[in-house]
Design a protein around this motif. Structure first.
Motif, mmCIF file in Angstrom:
data_model
loop_
_atom_site.group_PDB
_atom_site.id
_atom_site.type_symbol
_atom_site.label_atom_id
_atom_site.label_comp_id
_atom_site.label_asym_id
_atom_site.label_seq_id
_atom_site.Cartn_x
_atom_site.Cartn_y
_atom_site.Cartn_z
ATOM 1 N N PHE A 147 0.824 -1.212 0.000
ATOM 2 C CA PHE A 147 0.000 0.000 0.000
ATOM 3 C C PHE A 147 0.857 1.261 0.000
ATOM 4 O O PHE A 147 0.492 2.269 -0.613
ATOM 5 N N ALA A 148 2.000 1.201 0.675
ATOM 6 C CA ALA A 148 2.907 2.350 0.667
ATOM 7 C C ALA A 148 3.462 2.573 -0.734
ATOM 8 O O ALA A 148 3.544 3.714 -1.218
ATOM 9 N N TYR A 149 3.809 1.490 -1.403
ATOM 10 C CA TYR A 149 4.361 1.561 -2.761
ATOM 11 C C TYR A 149 3.328 2.157 -3.723
ATOM 12 O O TYR A 149 3.613 3.090 -4.472
ATOM 13 N N VAL A 150 2.112 1.616 -3.662
ATOM 14 C CA VAL A 150 1.061 2.069 -4.583
ATOM 15 C C VAL A 150 0.642 3.510 -4.280
ATOM 16 O O VAL A 150 0.528 4.347 -5.192
ATOM 17 N N ALA A 151 0.408 3.822 -3.004
ATOM 18 C CA ALA A 151 -0.015 5.177 -2.643
ATOM 19 C C ALA A 151 1.047 6.198 -2.990
ATOM 20 O O ALA A 151 0.742 7.293 -3.483
ATOM 21 N N GLY A 152 2.299 5.839 -2.756
ATOM 22 C CA GLY A 152 3.383 6.759 -3.079
ATOM 23 C C GLY A 152 3.485 7.033 -4.565
ATOM 24 O O GLY A 152 3.724 8.174 -4.995
ATOM 25 N N ARG A 153 3.262 6.000 -5.392
ATOM 26 C CA ARG A 153 3.327 6.168 -6.847
ATOM 27 C C ARG A 153 2.122 6.950 -7.362
ATOM 28 O O ARG A 153 2.234 7.753 -8.274
ATOM 29 N N LEU A 154 0.970 6.705 -6.754
ATOM 30 C CA LEU A 154 -0.248 7.358 -7.235
ATOM 31 C C LEU A 154 -0.352 8.826 -6.806
ATOM 32 O O LEU A 154 -0.730 9.692 -7.596
#
Length: 288
Positions: A147-154
């Motif tokens: 979730f950190a990876y996805v939220a950070g990219r988005l």
């Protein structure tokens, strides 16, 4: 330009997913089967992490007459794991502390790897909820990372700790925390109905620990001037890169488990934790 940025942000996701598709089923099988399969997996991973950490510190692995330091470093975590599996937890912890003979830097590597390995063994070998305790911790850590990876990219936005890890953002940290809490609540609801609130709270706590472990490893790598701890896992780097969050979350979960008996650790109440804080963890040491 937007397309270019998008490709840059997501270019390594495919490799990460392929690695996960190989690692997750094997690890899950070892967790569910338990016994020697799980114990060997943890022991090998612990030794592997010590190897990676020592390599980053410049340890030479060439065996020469009169120079057995490298072999002793690798044997140290193995001895601790064997002691724990013989139910000699006090001796295992003693081995971890005795690692100071290798010097402060190497001792830190031994401490982190051995404490993480012992915590995983402790959780899996709990008389009650052993399997689900391990799954809770691992799924929460995976959720935090994903979730950190996805939220950070988005969403991007302000950096979390630019001097330590320039790629991490505050939006990613919040996304990771939310994901860890949500997954903790879901695992708790499925495995022990009525404990979902505890799962939410302890999932969030382990999520924070996981992110702290990630940042700590990033700080260590930056100080040593290396990008990855190793190359054994495509898309993730080394074992320390992949398990940095788990190495922080598992000891915390093991500590919480000392506060309860016959119940999942995430069901611990404030009273349970307060009582455990002032009690001797007799389960760690054999009776005299």
């Amino acid at each position: 330009m937007a397309s270019s940025v998008s490709k840059t942000n997501w270019h390594d996701l495919r490799t990460r997913l392929i690695s996960a598709a190989v690692i997750v089923p094997v690890a899950l099988a070892c967790i569910v089967v338990g016994g020697a399969a799980f114990d060997i997996m943890v022991a090998l991973a612990t030794v592997g992490m010590v190897h990676e950490g020592a390599t980053m510190l410049g340890q030479s692995w060439q065996v020469r007459a009169g120079n057995w330091r490298g072999l002793l470093l690798l044997a140290w975590p193995a001895v601790a794991m064997i002691a724990a599996l013989r139910d000699q937890w006090g001796a295992a912890i003693g081995v971890m502390f005795a690692g100071f003979i290798f010097g402060a830097a190497s001792w830190a590597v031994l401490w982190v790897a051995i404490l993480g390995g012992l915590s995983l063994l402790w959780l899996r070998h709990l008389p009650s909820y052993g399997t689900v305790s391990i799954l809770f911790v691992i799924l929460v850590v995976i959720a935090s990372d994903t979730f950190a990876y996805v939220a950070g990219r988005l969403f991007g936005g302000p950096k979390l700790a630019p001097r330590i890890s320039p790629g991490k953002t505050r939006s990613g940290a919040l996304g990771g925390l939310a994901g860890a809490a949500a997954v903790g609540a879901m695992v708790a609801a499925v495995s022990a109905p009525g404990t979902w609130v505890g799962g939410l709270v302890f999932g969030a706590l382990l999520g924070v620990a996981s992110q702290c472990g990630d940042l700590t490893e990033s700080a260590a790598k930056r100080r040593l001037g290396v990008k990855d701890s190793g190359r054994i896992i495509p898309g993730h780097g080394g074992l320390l890169d992949r398990f940095d969050g788990l190495l922080a979350a598992a000891p915390l979960a093991a500590l919480f488990s000392l506060a309860v008996s016959g119940r999942p650790f995430w069901s611990a109440t404030a009273a349970d934790l307060a009582h455990a804080l002032f009690s001797v963890p007799v389960g760690l040491f054999p009776a005299s």
